[in-house]
Scaffold this active site. Structure first.
Site, mmCIF file in Angstrom:
data_model
loop_
_atom_site.group_PDB
_atom_site.id
_atom_site.type_symbol
_atom_site.label_atom_id
_atom_site.label_comp_id
_atom_site.label_asym_id
_atom_site.label_seq_id
_atom_site.Cartn_x
_atom_site.Cartn_y
_atom_site.Cartn_z
ATOM 1 N N CYS A 251 -4.257 2.641 2.412
ATOM 2 C CA CYS A 251 -3.168 3.017 3.323
ATOM 3 C C CYS A 251 -2.504 4.344 2.952
ATOM 4 O O CYS A 251 -1.607 4.795 3.646
ATOM 5 C CB CYS A 251 -2.097 1.940 3.300
ATOM 6 S SG CYS A 251 -1.227 1.884 1.730
ATOM 7 N N GLY A 252 -2.928 4.940 1.859
ATOM 8 C CA GLY A 252 -2.361 6.239 1.489
ATOM 9 C C GLY A 252 -1.336 6.154 0.372
ATOM 10 O O GLY A 252 -1.069 7.133 -0.327
#
Ligand SMILES: Nc1ncnc2c1ncn2[C@@H]1O[C@H](COP(=O)(O)OS(=O)(=O)O)[C@@H](OP(=O)(O)O)[C@H]1O
Length: 267
Positions: A251-252
């Site tokens: 998701c970063g």
């Protein structure tokens, strides 16, 4: 900061003795020494070590099974467990929001909730970025719903260290995860269950009656935003339901902050 090492009588484990809390930044030699030691410990022992050594310690959690195990272990190790940080993307399932309340109630631990900048509701977010923004740019979406709020949380709460729920057996970029990492901003990330497999995590949850996401009983295993999470079939990987059919596994939040920011903002 010098360290001294002690060996037990079998000569197997060597416990580096660092200042409590650790003074930062760590040298790469110190980090290697700490990781060599933590790799010999159980998750509970790693968490105890973290309580003693990691400065300004919080637990960042999306209330996945691994994080829930850590929350339960910490509640049994200390009267004042590290406060939680939950990044509310505004696109979580209703069941996830209910779980946050169940955990608060059972463990009495403080949950610090951070949302996308200037947004209280999905409508606020969509006014700024448009509808289905994740279809426009996955990276920019990740930055504005998770990475930026997390960075804001770390600054607002003076966070220097976080516990995460990542494990090597989750595969992909996590395969070679170490117990303690330092990210590009200098934040210490502790992964106390880095060695545990999904069956071990699940057995702990069942045996200790840990609250869990109701979606798990419906065939979900790893739960993120509703628009990028699906059920997994018997025999599929535990994270196979995340961003299914897309070339994406993270998701970063655990990628390099500065490149995520540059991609999303051009700065
Ligand atoms: N929304 C949010 N808020 C706070 N912390 C979060 C969030 N999303 C991910 N995490 C942290 O990353 C751990 C792994 O999460 P996931 O396996 O769900 O993957 S991902 O980060 O979403 O790609 C996750 O582990 P758990 O504690 O088991 O949830 C957290 O440590």
């Amino acid at each position: 900061m010098a360290s001294t090492s002690t060996s037990d009588s079998s000569g197997t484990a060597s416990a580096p003795s660092f200042s409590k809390p650790l003074s930062l930044p760590l040298t790469s030699e110190q980090l290697d020494e700490i990781n060599a030691y933590l790799s010999t410990l159980s998750p509970q022992q790693i968490l105890s070590w973290a309580i003693d050594h990691l400065p300004n310690l919080f637990q960042t959690t999306a209330f996945g099974l691994t994080g829930l195990v850590a929350i339960d272990m910490l509640s049994k190790l200390t009267e004042s467990p590290p406060p939680l940080i939950f990044i509310d993307t505004l696109y979580h399932f209703q069941e996830t929001y209910e779980l946050v309340q169940d955990v608060e109630k059972k463990y009495g631990v403080k949950v610090n909730v951070f949302k996308p900048d200037g947004c209280e509701t999905v409508q606020d977010f969509e006014k700024k970025h448009g509808e289905r923004f994740w279809e426009v740019s996955e990276d920019a979406y990740d930055y504005w719903v998770k990475v930026e709020p997390a960075q804001r949380a770390y600054q607002a709460l003076s966070v220097k260290s976080v516990i995460t729920g990542r494990r090597a057996s989750q595969g992909g970029e996590r395969s070679s995860i170490k117990p303690l990492e330092v990210d590009s901003t200098g934040l210490l990330k502790l992964n106390p269950l880095f060695k545990w497999t999904f069956p071990l995590v699940q057995a702990y949850i069942d045996e200790n009656d840990v609250p869990r996401n109701k979606l798990l009983a419906q065939g979900y295993r790893s739960v993120g935003d509703w628009h990028s999470t699906s059920k997994v079939k018997e025999g599929e990987d535990e994270r196979a339901g995340r961003w299914k059919g897309r070339n994406k596994t993270e998701c970063g939040l655990h990628k390099d902050y500065f490149s995520m920011k540059a991609q999303a903002t051009g700065v």
